[in-house]
Design a protein around this motif. Structure first.
Motif, PDB file in Angstrom:
ATOM      1  N   TYR A 197      -9.529   3.934   0.239  1.00 23.13           N
ATOM      2  CA  TYR A 197      -8.087   3.684   0.325  1.00 23.13           C
ATOM      3  C   TYR A 197      -7.287   4.889  -0.174  1.00 23.13           C
ATOM      4  O   TYR A 197      -6.289   5.302   0.443  1.00 23.13           O
ATOM      5  CB  TYR A 197      -7.700   2.457  -0.496  1.00 23.13           C
ATOM      6  N   LEU A 198      -7.710   5.457  -1.326  1.00 26.37           N
ATOM      7  CA  LEU A 198      -6.997   6.615  -1.877  1.00 26.37           C
ATOM      8  C   LEU A 198      -7.087   7.812  -0.934  1.00 26.37           C
ATOM      9  O   LEU A 198      -6.103   8.523  -0.722  1.00 26.37           O
ATOM     10  CB  LEU A 198      -7.563   6.987  -3.244  1.00 26.37           C
ATOM     11  N   ARG A 199      -8.255   8.038  -0.369  1.00 28.91           N
ATOM     12  CA  ARG A 199      -8.414   9.163   0.556  1.00 28.91           C
ATOM     13  C   ARG A 199      -7.559   8.974   1.800  1.00 28.91           C
ATOM     14  O   ARG A 199      -7.004   9.938   2.333  1.00 28.91           O
ATOM     15  CB  ARG A 199      -9.886   9.309   0.926  1.00 28.91           C
ATOM     16  N   ARG A 200      -7.465   7.740   2.264  1.00 31.21           N
ATOM     17  CA  ARG A 200      -6.669   7.467   3.457  1.00 31.21           C
ATOM     18  C   ARG A 200      -5.186   7.748   3.193  1.00 31.21           C
ATOM     19  O   ARG A 200      -4.473   8.256   4.063  1.00 31.21           O
ATOM     20  CB  ARG A 200      -6.864   6.013   3.883  1.00 31.21           C
ATOM     21  N   LYS A 201      -4.721   7.448   1.970  1.00 32.63           N
ATOM     22  CA  LYS A 201      -3.317   7.640   1.650  1.00 32.63           C
ATOM     23  C   LYS A 201      -2.979   9.057   1.202  1.00 32.63           C
ATOM     24  O   LYS A 201      -1.873   9.552   1.470  1.00 32.63           O
ATOM     25  CB  LYS A 201      -2.893   6.651   0.543  1.00 32.63           C
ATOM     26  N   LEU A 202      -3.895   9.720   0.496  1.00 28.92           N
ATOM     27  CA  LEU A 202      -3.574  10.988  -0.165  1.00 28.92           C
ATOM     28  C   LEU A 202      -4.367  12.178   0.364  1.00 28.92           C
ATOM     29  O   LEU A 202      -4.141  13.300  -0.087  1.00 28.92           O
ATOM     30  CB  LEU A 202      -3.812  10.858  -1.671  1.00 28.92           C
ATOM     31  N   VAL A 206      -8.833  14.084  -2.241  1.00 30.08           N
ATOM     32  CA  VAL A 206      -8.268  13.599  -3.503  1.00 30.08           C
ATOM     33  C   VAL A 206      -9.346  13.122  -4.471  1.00 30.08           C
ATOM     34  O   VAL A 206      -9.210  13.271  -5.689  1.00 30.08           O
ATOM     35  CB  VAL A 206      -7.229  12.489  -3.250  1.00 30.08           C
ATOM     36  N   VAL A 207     -10.426  12.529  -3.952  1.00 28.45           N
ATOM     37  CA  VAL A 207     -11.546  12.106  -4.786  1.00 28.45           C
ATOM     38  C   VAL A 207     -12.799  12.786  -4.255  1.00 28.45           C
ATOM     39  O   VAL A 207     -13.098  12.733  -3.064  1.00 28.45           O
ATOM     40  CB  VAL A 207     -11.728  10.571  -4.764  1.00 28.45           C
ATOM     41  N   ARG A 216     -15.415  12.018  -8.979  1.00 30.14           N
ATOM     42  CA  ARG A 216     -14.566  12.762  -9.882  1.00 30.14           C
ATOM     43  C   ARG A 216     -13.289  13.124  -9.138  1.00 30.14           C
ATOM     44  O   ARG A 216     -13.200  13.001  -7.911  1.00 30.14           O
ATOM     45  CB  ARG A 216     -15.244  14.031 -10.399  1.00 30.14           C
ATOM     46  N   MET A 217     -12.283  13.576  -9.886  1.00 27.13           N
ATOM     47  CA  MET A 217     -11.028  13.964  -9.285  1.00 27.13           C
ATOM     48  C   MET A 217     -11.238  15.178  -8.403  1.00 27.13           C
ATOM     49  O   MET A 217     -11.954  16.115  -8.767  1.00 27.13           O
ATOM     50  CB  MET A 217     -10.006  14.285 -10.388  1.00 27.13           C
ATOM     51  N   GLY A 218     -10.603  15.161  -7.230  1.00 26.12           N
ATOM     52  CA  GLY A 218     -10.670  16.304  -6.332  1.00 26.12           C
ATOM     53  C   GLY A 218      -9.315  16.977  -6.246  1.00 26.12           C
ATOM     54  O   GLY A 218      -8.632  17.149  -7.245  1.00 26.12           O
ATOM     55  N   ARG A 219      -8.889  17.306  -5.048  1.00 28.70           N
ATOM     56  CA  ARG A 219      -7.616  18.000  -4.830  1.00 28.70           C
ATOM     57  C   ARG A 219      -6.598  17.002  -4.300  1.00 28.70           C
ATOM     58  O   ARG A 219      -6.761  16.469  -3.203  1.00 28.70           O
ATOM     59  CB  ARG A 219      -7.804  19.147  -3.839  1.00 28.70           C
ATOM     60  N   ALA A 220      -5.547  16.750  -5.092  1.00 26.89           N
ATOM     61  CA  ALA A 220      -4.546  15.776  -4.689  1.00 26.89           C
ATOM     62  C   ALA A 220      -3.607  16.353  -3.661  1.00 26.89           C
ATOM     63  O   ALA A 220      -3.378  17.552  -3.648  1.00 26.89           O
ATOM     64  CB  ALA A 220      -3.763  15.311  -5.903  1.00 26.89           C
TER      65      ALA A 220
END
Length: 220
Positions: A197-202, A206-207, A216-220
């Motif tokens: 979901y986060l990757r689809r939005k951001l 991002v992750v 882990r955190m990637g590039r937002a």
């Protein structure tokens, strides 16, 4: 992640070059000023995540620089570096508006740890978490900045992003994320679903997936 912008105001050329390299390696985008006047100009015209300011500066002394920035409404957390280690000196620097004070000579690991703590405390107090050139607003559950439209997140998406961004160099196992964010879920599949979901939005970066370990955190 996009490096966090940091202002280093230090007139010792060798020390400034050494710290600039170390801070860059630690994940900061470093601007360096060699005197208080240049430091004041940069701090008033650019946005920084944190500042490192020497006390014994030409043009404008370090504590006076901090005081001027606070008078102008600059709330960026500031760590003062100095060879002046008396109690009166520390009190003067803190009263000027600095959040922390480190006496020379110092260990680089301690400097980096203090900077990380300053950034965490400032973000928590502001109700935001830094994501490079974007921020996660914990109150509105939106990702802001970066020249893009605000992105609305659900409560669980927001919490997952907050946990990852608060410790961007740490890799979290699926079990750890499950226990922290989805304690009522049956299995770790829900973690993978919310990462999707986060990757689809951001954006897909991002992750970051660390194969065999977790996320882990990637590039937002």
């Amino acid at each position: 992640m996009v490096p966090a912008p940091l202002l280093l105001v230090e007139d010792d050329i060798q020390l400034a070059e050494m710290l600039g390299e170390l801070l860059t390696d630690a994940g900061y985008a470093v601007d360096t000023a060699r005197d208080g006047q240049r430091g004041l100009h940069l701090a008033l015209t650019r946005t920084y995540t944190v500042m490192v300011v020497d006390r014994g500066l030409p043009a404008i002394e370090g504590a006076d620089l901090v005081r001027r920035l606070r008078d102008r409404g600059v709330a960026t957390p500031i760590l003062l570096l100095t060879a002046l280690g008396t109690l009166a000196d520390r009190v003067e620097g803190l009263d000027a508006g600095a959040e922390d004070y480190l006496v020379k000579p110092f260990e680089v690991d301690e400097l980096l740890a203090r900077l990380r703590a300053l950034v965490r405390r400032h973000a928590s107090a502001a109700g935001t978490v830094g994501l490079g050139d974007r921020v996660l607003d914990l109150h509105s559950r939106r990702v802001l900045g970066g020249g893009a439209d605000p992105v609305e997140l659900s409560g669980r998406e927001c919490e997952l992003l907050r946990v990852l961004a608060a410790q961007p160099r740490r890799t979290f196992s699926r079990d750890d994320l499950l226990a922290r964010i989805f304690p009522d879920a049956d299995g770790t599949g829900v973690v993978d679903t919310y990462v999707y979901y986060l990757r689809r939005k951001l954006g897909t970066g991002v992750v970051q997936t660390v194969h065999g370990v977790g996320y882990r955190m990637g590039r937002a």
